[in-house]
Design a protein around this motif. Structure first.
Motif, PDB file in Angstrom:
ATOM      1  N   MET A  95      23.785  42.440  39.121  1.00  0.00           N
ATOM      2  CA  MET A  95      24.830  43.282  39.690  1.00  0.00           C
ATOM      3  C   MET A  95      25.438  44.161  38.601  1.00  0.00           C
ATOM      4  N   ASP A  96      25.457  45.490  38.856  1.00  0.00           N
ATOM      5  CA  ASP A  96      26.062  46.420  37.902  1.00  0.00           C
ATOM      6  C   ASP A  96      27.578  46.327  37.998  1.00  0.00           C
ATOM      7  N   LEU A  97      28.237  46.171  36.835  1.00  0.00           N
ATOM      8  CA  LEU A  97      29.690  46.080  36.799  1.00  0.00           C
ATOM      9  C   LEU A  97      30.266  47.270  36.039  1.00  0.00           C
ATOM     10  N   ILE A  98      31.461  47.682  36.439  1.00  0.00           N
ATOM     11  CA  ILE A  98      32.171  48.743  35.723  1.00  0.00           C
ATOM     12  C   ILE A  98      33.542  48.229  35.321  1.00  0.00           C
ATOM     13  N   LYS A  99      34.063  48.801  34.248  1.00  0.00           N
ATOM     14  CA  LYS A  99      35.366  48.394  33.729  1.00  0.00           C
ATOM     15  C   LYS A  99      36.358  49.543  33.887  1.00  0.00           C
ATOM     16  N   LEU A 100      37.581  49.206  34.270  1.00  0.00           N
ATOM     17  CA  LEU A 100      38.659  50.179  34.385  1.00  0.00           C
ATOM     18  C   LEU A 100      39.982  49.459  34.218  1.00  0.00           C
ATOM     19  N   THR A 101      41.054  50.219  34.147  1.00  0.00           N
ATOM     20  CA  THR A 101      42.388  49.619  34.057  1.00  0.00           C
ATOM     21  C   THR A 101      43.248  50.148  35.189  1.00  0.00           C
ATOM     22  N   ILE A 102      44.034  49.257  35.766  1.00  0.00           N
ATOM     23  CA  ILE A 102      44.955  49.614  36.846  1.00  0.00           C
ATOM     24  C   ILE A 102      46.342  49.114  36.461  1.00  0.00           C
ATOM     25  N   ASN A 103      47.271  50.040  36.293  1.00  0.00           N
ATOM     26  CA  ASN A 103      48.627  49.692  35.827  1.00  0.00           C
ATOM     27  C   ASN A 103      48.559  48.870  34.545  1.00  0.00           C
ATOM     28  N   ASP A 104      47.674  49.305  33.635  1.00  0.00           N
ATOM     29  CA  ASP A 104      47.473  48.679  32.327  1.00  0.00           C
ATOM     30  C   ASP A 104      46.815  47.305  32.412  1.00  0.00           C
ATOM     31  N   ILE A 105      46.301  46.957  33.573  1.00  0.00           N
ATOM     32  CA  ILE A 105      45.603  45.682  33.733  1.00  0.00           C
ATOM     33  C   ILE A 105      44.102  45.948  33.685  1.00  0.00           C
ATOM     34  N   PRO A 106      43.397  45.396  32.713  1.00  0.00           N
ATOM     35  CA  PRO A 106      41.937  45.593  32.671  1.00  0.00           C
ATOM     36  C   PRO A 106      41.266  44.836  33.809  1.00  0.00           C
ATOM     37  N   VAL A 107      40.286  45.461  34.449  1.00  0.00           N
ATOM     38  CA  VAL A 107      39.605  44.820  35.568  1.00  0.00           C
ATOM     39  C   VAL A 107      38.133  45.228  35.545  1.00  0.00           C
ATOM     40  N   GLU A 108      37.278  44.307  35.969  1.00  0.00           N
ATOM     41  CA  GLU A 108      35.838  44.528  36.039  1.00  0.00           C
ATOM     42  C   GLU A 108      35.388  44.276  37.471  1.00  0.00           C
ATOM     43  N   VAL A 109      34.733  45.275  38.078  1.00  0.00           N
ATOM     44  CA  VAL A 109      34.332  45.163  39.483  1.00  0.00           C
ATOM     45  C   VAL A 109      32.903  45.654  39.648  1.00  0.00           C
ATOM     46  N   PRO A 110      32.237  45.248  40.726  1.00  0.00           N
ATOM     47  CA  PRO A 110      30.878  45.751  40.987  1.00  0.00           C
ATOM     48  C   PRO A 110      30.871  47.258  41.217  1.00  0.00           C
ATOM     49  N   LYS A 111      29.814  47.898  40.810  1.00  0.00           N
ATOM     50  CA  LYS A 111      29.652  49.319  41.057  1.00  0.00           C
ATOM     51  C   LYS A 111      29.616  49.559  42.560  1.00  0.00           C
ATOM     52  N   GLY A 112      30.337  50.577  43.018  1.00  0.00           N
ATOM     53  CA  GLY A 112      30.425  50.859  44.446  1.00  0.00           C
ATOM     54  C   GLY A 112      31.743  50.450  45.054  1.00  0.00           C
ATOM     55  N   TYR A 113      32.531  49.653  44.319  1.00  0.00           N
ATOM     56  CA  TYR A 113      33.866  49.297  44.788  1.00  0.00           C
ATOM     57  C   TYR A 113      34.747  50.541  44.811  1.00  0.00           C
ATOM     58  N   THR A 114      35.678  50.582  45.754  1.00  0.00           N
ATOM     59  CA  THR A 114      36.682  51.632  45.755  1.00  0.00           C
ATOM     60  C   THR A 114      37.823  51.236  44.829  1.00  0.00           C
ATOM     61  N   LEU A 115      38.698  52.190  44.536  1.00  0.00           N
ATOM     62  CA  LEU A 115      39.874  51.882  43.714  1.00  0.00           C
ATOM     63  C   LEU A 115      40.782  50.879  44.418  1.00  0.00           C
ATOM     64  N   LEU A 116      40.827  50.924  45.738  1.00  0.00           N
ATOM     65  CA  LEU A 116      41.639  49.950  46.469  1.00  0.00           C
ATOM     66  C   LEU A 116      41.085  48.546  46.299  1.00  0.00           C
ATOM     67  N   GLN A 117      39.775  48.406  46.391  1.00  0.00           N
ATOM     68  CA  GLN A 117      39.173  47.091  46.181  1.00  0.00           C
ATOM     69  C   GLN A 117      39.368  46.620  44.741  1.00  0.00           C
ATOM     70  N   ALA A 118      39.286  47.540  43.800  1.00  0.00           N
ATOM     71  CA  ALA A 118      39.524  47.183  42.401  1.00  0.00           C
ATOM     72  C   ALA A 118      40.962  46.720  42.202  1.00  0.00           C
ATOM     73  N   ALA A 119      41.897  47.376  42.873  1.00  0.00           N
ATOM     74  CA  ALA A 119      43.299  46.971  42.778  1.00  0.00           C
ATOM     75  C   ALA A 119      43.498  45.565  43.330  1.00  0.00           C
ATOM     76  N   GLU A 120      42.803  45.257  44.424  1.00  0.00           N
ATOM     77  CA  GLU A 120      42.894  43.910  44.989  1.00  0.00           C
ATOM     78  C   GLU A 120      42.381  42.876  43.993  1.00  0.00           C
ATOM     79  N   VAL A 121      41.270  43.183  43.304  1.00  0.00           N
ATOM     80  CA  VAL A 121      40.740  42.270  42.291  1.00  0.00           C
ATOM     81  C   VAL A 121      41.745  42.082  41.161  1.00  0.00           C
TER      82      VAL A 121
END
Length: 917
Positions: free
Chosen positions: A1-27
């Protein structure tokens, strides 16, 4: 599974490629307000409340529609975003009652409290049917909205209700579109849509017609996704927050939908479709609205009953159990029969068949699988080595070609239809094979309307085309199959001219269907009631031949997928609820198996194969079966030639029935034992795709009702049986896994984390999604030569019509449960004889006029309904209503291998009556 890294409100998060920003926020655990978004629906971006700021983007973007990107830096709650959200909410609230959102005393206000001191600010808040459970209120609270500068304009729309299950108050609607999308995208119904535009926009039906006239399935999907009080079911209005939620499994058909039972004051107040692996957050009308009323129905059995002086008298459990045990001791092993239940848990059924074999000494054990699934068990075992559904339900949605034969899926398995619909929307070819024009035909690319009873001829004709045109998967056949040459020889009898004559299906359509199934892979085959025939095993063998011929087995989205009719018919079979096998289909006649169970149970066991269900009834009528222990079945209405079934049961010397209601069958019993229903017990069900799932106790049973396993154990102990000292169902499952190889890796601890598809031989095993991958269970798949056989009865001068039976979307089996639900009774309250207009005109029959249907076995009376869905020469009835016992008419002629009766075809005559008398 391809994963991508991003930060939301300064919180680092790693989610599968294809996730929306809303799904990333939930994670990341970051809440984003939204009204239009729902995880089971396509992204919409309509409400604009999930706006976020992404570094590098010039504008704010909706998180629900924006894919998460590598290295994204996201802010979700800046002052600008919150200000925009407030503006959006203020506009929505200008047409939505909002006193409960802005009242200064809202934190102290309970769901049913009325503010007497400040009436002016409480307009409509205390009358909101979803007060305390409103998603919109959660959004407002997050944004921090305290007052509105825009006046509230009451829409003045009439609350719409049809008196069935739910009300529609569009004064509370925020036009989020969830209900419309659920109806159109998921359910494929399109019963509701947005009417009008701009400020006059409202959700409604075409021309404001009643729901029942626009194709509404009454599934409740719209109610489950509604974020406000616009859509609320009758029994749940103004109810406020729940006390607890129990996730369990639906007790109706074999799909195995997970449901959340919401509990208030010790009762089931609401049912919500859970996001289970088989149902993905969906349910049908029976599962959604047909359970709470059943669980708490005043007609539930609450105490043991013993027949005295021509009637029933309530007795204590001690009296009842001793009476049952003392009477059963009187009979020899070949004089007693036990019928287990496809409605009960695996643990219940295991203990009941153990009582029969280890205490009563009898293999006369069977259940309703004999009336629907037995040819699948026999035929698929002969061809593949296992009689179970080969693939998972969710794989159907990824098939490129689907053949549905003998399955009225939209009525009998509505949630499976959703996967068919998903595949069709993606371009899959749907081929429906059915004598009747069922709803599924409306979505079909090709409908093959064969004469009833000609299934083998049609399938063999398709296979002849595949072989003649070089479309067979020869590589698959050579590597994985045997007996192919003998099978080819049998195809010589099925040239297209002969098949067209036998089946009534045009040659061109047979060719088109054969080519599509062979070439548009992956192809999957769905079936159900095609087994209810005197040659039901041949029907199943023909399907298995077709799958092997094209290589459509042992791979994702292929296979032979038999849809079980009842919730735990698969589990009841797995647990040994059959006359010839112990658990996991281990033969009672195999000495090593017999020894294994003798050592486990500490008793000498009977090596002789017992009687099937139909044979039990015949033996009872002849006086050879003298006592019967029956659990959760209603053969007086469900078995063929019901008049003789009733006579057989009345002839028994001792008859015990264990059930949740006093059914038509229970009324004939000497003892009736009150059982707990699905919502009142712990255990497991195994669905049609072999998925074992936890059933969880939500409420206490009524009165003195007990778990089925407990009752059977107590009877066994009073008869001197050993090994029945169970502390609970978890201990029973531990015993099951020790004796049942396919369940060896299953435990309650594991089932709390996940569901498991058998075979799962060890705790380390991941379960089996698809059967026969790489090799068949029996080694090589076996082609079986077949010949065409006519039905046991064909029309003649005295009985010129054929009767076939169907199921309604709104009722289940003999209506023991659904017949007690007011809304379901409103949607279907009586039996109808569906007849083609040409036949109706010939007989002088008018719609709603009374008719008498007569077969060689009996007669019934019902109203007539003219319908082009039923072909000329055929009449159709359901078997749901005790007032019109349809199975009085049906045929007991048996398939010689699987011993299933020919329930689907009976010769009848129809006579016009002047009235119901």
């Amino acid at each position: 599974m391809d994963l991508i890294k991003l930060t939301i409100n300064d919180i680092p998060v790693e989610v599968p490629k294809g996730y929306t920003l809303l799904q990333a926020a939930e994670v990341a655990g970051v809440y984003l307000p939204t009204l239009c978004y729902h995880p089971n629906l396509s992204t919409y971006g309509g409400c604009r409340l999930c706006l976020v700021e992404v570094e590098g983007m010039r504008r704010l973007t909706t998180a629900c529609t924006t894919p998460a990107g590598e290295g994204n830096v996201v802010k979700t709650n800046t002052p600008q975003i919150q200000r925009l959200r407030r503006n959006i909410v203020e506009l929505i609230l200008s047409e939505h009652p909002h006193a409960c959102f802005t009242c200064e005393r809202r934190d102290r206000c309970g769901p049913m409290d009325i503010c007497l001191r400040n009436v002016a600010v409480t307009e409509r808040c205390v009358t909101c049917p979803k007060n305390g459970r409103c998603e919109f209120k959660e959004v407002v609270n997050y944004i921090g909205f305290d007052e509105s500068n825009l006046p509230y304009a009451y829409k003045g729309l009439r609350v719409e209700t049809d008196g069935t299950f739910f009300d529609r108050d569009f004064n509370l609607c925020v036009l989020c579109g969830r209900c419309v999308r659920a109806c159109q995208e998921i359910r494929g119904s399109g019963a509701i849509a947005f009417n009008f535009r701009g400020p006059e926009a409202v959700v409604g039906t075409a021309f404001n017609n009643p729901l029942g006239d626009v194709g509404c399935q009454y599934c409740g999907a719209c109610v489950d996704v509604c974020p406000t009080g616009a859509l609320t079911e009758h029994g749940n209005r103004f109810a406020g927050p729940v006390d607890s939620i129990a996730t369990t499994v639906c007790p109706y058909c074999g799909v195995g939908c997970q449901l959340d039972l919401e509990i208030r004051n010790g009762k089931v107040s609401n049912v919500v479709a859970a996001n289970g692996p088989a149902n993905k957050g969906q349910a049908c009308v029976k599962g959604k609205f047909g359970l709470a009323e059943v669980v708490h129905h005043p007609q539930r059995l609450t105490a043991p009953l013993v027949r005295r002086n021509g009637g029933f008298a309530e007795v204590t459990w001690t009296e009842a159990l001793e009476y049952v045990a003392d009477n059963l001791k009187k009979y020899g092993s070949e004089q007693v029969a036990t019928i287990v239940s496809a409605k009960c848990t695996n643990e219940d059924n295991y203990v009941i068949q153990k009582l029969a074999r280890a205490v009563l000494g009898s293999n006369n054990v069977d259940h309703c699988a004999r009336l629907c699934d037995a040819p699948n068990l026999v035929g698929l075992t002969m061809s593949f080595g296992s009689g179970a559904m080969t693939n998972a339900i969710e794989e159907i949605g990824d098939a490129s070609c689907i053949i549905s034969m003998g399955s009225n899926t939209t009525a009998a398995h509505p949630v499976v239809w959703l996967q068919i619909n998903r595949a069709v929307k993606k371009g899959a070819k749907l081929i429906v094979i059915n004598p009747r024009e069922i709803d599924l035909c409306q979505k079909a690319d090709l409908w093959l309307q064969q004469h009833p009873g000609t299934d083998v001829a049609l399938l063999m004709g398709m296979m002849r085309v595949i072989v003649d045109e070089g479309l067979a998967d020869q590589e698959f056949i050579n590597a994985r199959c045997e007996n192919y040459e003998a099978f080819l020889e049998s195809l010589k009898n099925f040239d297209l001219d002969s098949v067209e004559t036998m089946t009534g299906v045009a040659k061109a359509d047979i060719v088109e269907a054969a080519r599509a199934y062979a070439t548009q892979k992956p192809s999957t085959f769905l079936s159900c009631s095609m087994t209810q025939s005197s040659h039901g095993t041949d029907n199943v063998l023909a399907v298995a031949n077709l799958a092997m011929l094209t290589g459509n087995v042992g791979k994702p989205s292929t296979g032979v997928n038999v849809l079980r009719g009842q919730n735990n018919v698969q589990g009841a079979c797995d647990m040994g609820g059959l006359p010839d096998v112990y658990t996991a289909y281990q033969s009672v006649a195999e000495p090593s198996v017999q020894k294994k169970f003798e050592e486990a149970w500490g008793v000498k066991l009977n090596p002789n194969v017992g009687l099937s269900l139909s044979e039990m009834m015949a033996a009872a009528l002849e006086g050879n079966i003298k006592a019967m222990y029956l659990v959760g079945e209603n053969p007086v209405l469900s078995d063929p030639d019901a008049k003789h079934v009733k006579e057989a049961l009345e002839k028994l010397e001792f008859f015990v029935v264990q059930d949740i209601f006093l059914t038509e069958t229970a009324e004939l019993a000497d003892v009736v034992l009150p059982a707990a229903c699905f919502a009142e017990k712990d255990g497991t069900f195994t669905n049609t795709e072999r998925r074992v799932q936890r059933v969880r106790k939500a409420v206490d049973p009524p009165g003195e009702a007990k778990d089925d396993w407990w009752i059977a154990s107590e009877v066994a102990k009073r008869m001197g049986g050993k090994g029945f000292e169970y502390a609970g169902p978890e201990q029973i499952m531990e015993e099951i896994t020790g004796l049942t190889p396919s369940y060896g890796g299953i435990s309650y601890e594991r089932l709390e984390r996940e569901t498991v598809q058998w075979p799962c031989p060890t705790p380390e095993h991941g379960g089996t999604r698809d059967l026969h991958v790489g090799t068949f269970v029996r080694g090589k798949g076996k082609f079986v030569p077949l010949e065409f056989k006519s039905p046991a009865e064909t029309p003649d001068e005295e009985y010129p019509l054929l009767l076939t039976t169907e199921r309604s979307r709104f009722h289940f089996h003999t209506s023991t449960m659904t017949g007690r639900v007011k809304g379901l009774k409103k949607l279907g309250s009586e039996e109808y004889v569906e007849i083609n207009p040409a036949d109706a005109e010939k007989l002088g029959i008018e719609d709603d006029g009374w008719v008498k249907v007569v077969s060689r076995r009996g007669e019934v009376k019902a109203r007539a309904k003219s319908s082009m869905a039923t072909p000329v020469g055929v009449v159709t009835m359901t078997f749901h209503f005790a007032a019109c016992p349809t199975n009085t008419l049906t045929n007991t002629a048996l398939d010689p291998v699987a011993k299933i009766p020919e329930l689907k075809i009976a010769s009848v005559k129809v006579e016009k009556l002047t009235d119901s008398g």
